[in-house]
Enzyme design. Sequence first.
Site, mmCIF file in Angstrom:
data_model
loop_
_atom_site.group_PDB
_atom_site.id
_atom_site.type_symbol
_atom_site.label_atom_id
_atom_site.label_comp_id
_atom_site.label_asym_id
_atom_site.label_seq_id
_atom_site.Cartn_x
_atom_site.Cartn_y
_atom_site.Cartn_z
ATOM 1 N N GLU A 47 11.810 12.627 5.325
ATOM 2 C CA GLU A 47 11.937 11.277 5.884
ATOM 3 C C GLU A 47 13.201 11.242 6.729
ATOM 4 O O GLU A 47 14.215 11.875 6.394
ATOM 5 C CB GLU A 47 12.042 10.226 4.774
ATOM 6 N N CYS A 242 9.933 4.925 3.249
ATOM 7 C CA CYS A 242 9.907 3.540 3.732
ATOM 8 C C CYS A 242 9.755 3.423 5.244
ATOM 9 O O CYS A 242 9.278 2.390 5.725
ATOM 10 C CB CYS A 242 11.175 2.818 3.284
ATOM 11 N N ASN A 376 2.861 3.726 1.602
ATOM 12 C CA ASN A 376 3.943 4.396 0.864
ATOM 13 C C ASN A 376 4.122 3.693 -0.473
ATOM 14 O O ASN A 376 3.258 3.764 -1.326
ATOM 15 C CB ASN A 376 5.217 4.405 1.712
ATOM 16 N N GLU A 377 5.231 3.004 -0.653
ATOM 17 C CA GLU A 377 5.460 2.307 -1.935
ATOM 18 C C GLU A 377 4.925 0.888 -1.837
ATOM 19 O O GLU A 377 5.685 -0.065 -1.717
ATOM 20 C CB GLU A 377 6.953 2.294 -2.254
HETATM 21 O O1 AHR Z 1 13.609 8.566 -0.447
HETATM 22 C C1 AHR Z 1 14.200 7.358 -0.113
HETATM 23 C C2 AHR Z 1 13.261 6.180 -0.278
HETATM 24 O O2 AHR Z 1 12.937 6.015 -1.626
HETATM 25 C C3 AHR Z 1 11.926 6.304 0.374
HETATM 26 O O3 AHR Z 1 11.968 5.934 1.695
HETATM 27 C C4 AHR Z 1 11.061 5.367 -0.395
HETATM 28 O O4 AHR Z 1 9.725 5.752 -0.421
HETATM 29 C C5 AHR Z 1 11.715 5.330 -1.746
HETATM 30 O O5 AHR Z 1 11.981 4.032 -2.127
#
Ligand code: AHR
Length: 659
Positions: A47, A242, A376-377
């Site tokens: 990321e 994120c 994602n989350e």
């Molecule tokens: O790895 C950092 C963040 O942690 C990522 O963007 C997210 O998916 C998680 O909350």
Amino acid sequence: MRKITGLLAALTLAASVGLRAQTNELVVQTKKVGAEIQPTMYGLFFEDINYAADGGLYAELVKNRSFEFPQKLMGWKTFGKVLLKDDGPFEKNPHYVRLAYAGHQHKQTGLDNEGFFGIGVKKGQEYRFSVWARIPEGSKPGKIRVELVNTASAGEQQAFAAETLEIDTKEWKKYQVMLRPDVTDAKAVLRIFLAAPQTVDLEHVSLFPADTWKGHENGLRKDLAQALADIKPGIFRFPGGCIVEGTDLATRYDWKKSVGPVENRPLNENRWQYTFSHRFYPDYFQSYGLGFYEFFLLSEEIGAEPLPVLSCGLACQFQNSDADAHVALCDLDEYVRDALDLIEFANGGIDTPWGKVRADMGHPAPFNLKFIGIGNEQWGKEYPEHLEPFVAAIRQAYPELKIVGSSGPDSEGKQFDYLWPEMKRLKADLVDEHFYRPEAWFLSQGARYDNYDREGPKVFAGEYACHGKGKKWNHFHAALLEAAFMTGLERNADIVHMATYAPLFAHVEGWQWRPDMIWYDNLNSVRTVSYHVQQLYATHKGTNILPLTMDKVPVTGAEGQNGLFASAVYDKDAEEYIIKVVNTSDKVQPLTLKFDGLKKKETLSGGRCIKLTSAEPDKDNTLENPSAIVPRESALLVSGQSLNAELEANTFAIYILKK
Ligand code: AHR
């Protein structure tokens, strides 16, 4: 006499019982070769956080090269007559600068770029400076001088590399020249002087090391890409995290904007610029220079299956409680289309619209995409509602693709318990679980997957790291507990098909989140102990699980197991037994590794042992001392069908034995 014999027998029995109480007998059942360990089992999660892309893996050294940051000249210092214009040759990046004669032969026009925390260059290496340029209507051919300078130099000369470029076309054209610094400087400045009393226009000003990973011009920093390759990852997840979701939908990661000619990829915000106001980085943006084509190519080059993750139409739910922030279900088509088009971009023939884009970028052969993540989350009923149309469309068009859903941001609890059944209902192939948790959690999760439903989706432990309580930085003890936890992933490899530590990268001067797996400054990088743990697992993953028990139960750090965690695999190709044991206790643990099921005449040989340990549990490798804590290998003396060993306190060991 009989009495004495009886007493001796009792004493011998007592001694052997005492000995048994002390030693930890781990029994490996060699005949019960179990489930296959997936090639994707251990991998990488990328990321763009902590300056992982621009300023990190992406080797571009110029910040704001297209003058498109909201403050158009951020990262630049201009002098003399510099004008910002907005009718440039690249539709999505219209801004450029016009350099005009300063009006006197002793005056200067030009601009400096500060790079990312400075520009790191190494003596003896070549750097490719390139720029799109032209002379405006009515101007005569012009000239620029390009320099690498040390503005803090106490020496006579600030510049330590310089070249000139003649700009002689009225049409926009890419010009380039090589710079060869004769010193190493972690914080150089790129300086461009107008070198003739004429006017020139400059756009997309770029500087790359010539020696990038695999030599690609729009390339990656070699030491960082090499560190990824050295893990031998089976899966490569990108682009987040994120940033997939965006603070708002307009700033989500939009893969379509990240492909095609690099000059025309528009700038995107990076949410990590402002996510934590206590670690604020106003100049952190996404150039998309490292885009989906580069991600696919890197996956291929490091031997990992690509796993792109796309927005499901929900903006980051941590940042948006308002339903209007998300795409209404009736408007999801464009997002679903993006997913289908991505599959075509990766796998389609060159006669398909998106397959052609890939081919035009230099890769006519398909990338052979097998997995795709949607969301994602995410959480709440909105997530399955949004996921469902994606699943339907992907299943219909590409039934062979495996779809990865999410169990939300928590390692357990309400959302987690709601989402897993939903993922089953939707028949997701894998479910992405995240856990950034403290020591106690990692110590308690050795048996996490032992009772998971074997009929449901497989597990992708997609983001995890031990966040030490009050010690949220990289250190040996956290990595040791990650190793302990991973025995549980491995023992359950029939259901756990992928695992990726997170985050991957961090610039020492630009991090927002710790711990991370690989740290770097502008010149050097360091592999943390967590990196070594990941690498040890990935390079010793074997081909099949083998049952391993102590007192007939798996070794999961449970009460009475002396802080031990263990797993065993067989490697069919190398014909090796690989036993991983983690001693999380503060005491040396005597071990007996017993290999049941071998034929009488079969004995063990060729043994070696790799250990990772440290007397300083709060420390990790650093840029100054990158090899402070690294795995050490030694030979093992084995004969017969078992091995006696002593495992030092707080140590991760891998025993490798041949039949
Ligand atoms: O790895 C950092 C963040 O942690 C990522 O963007 C997210 O998916 C998680 O909350």
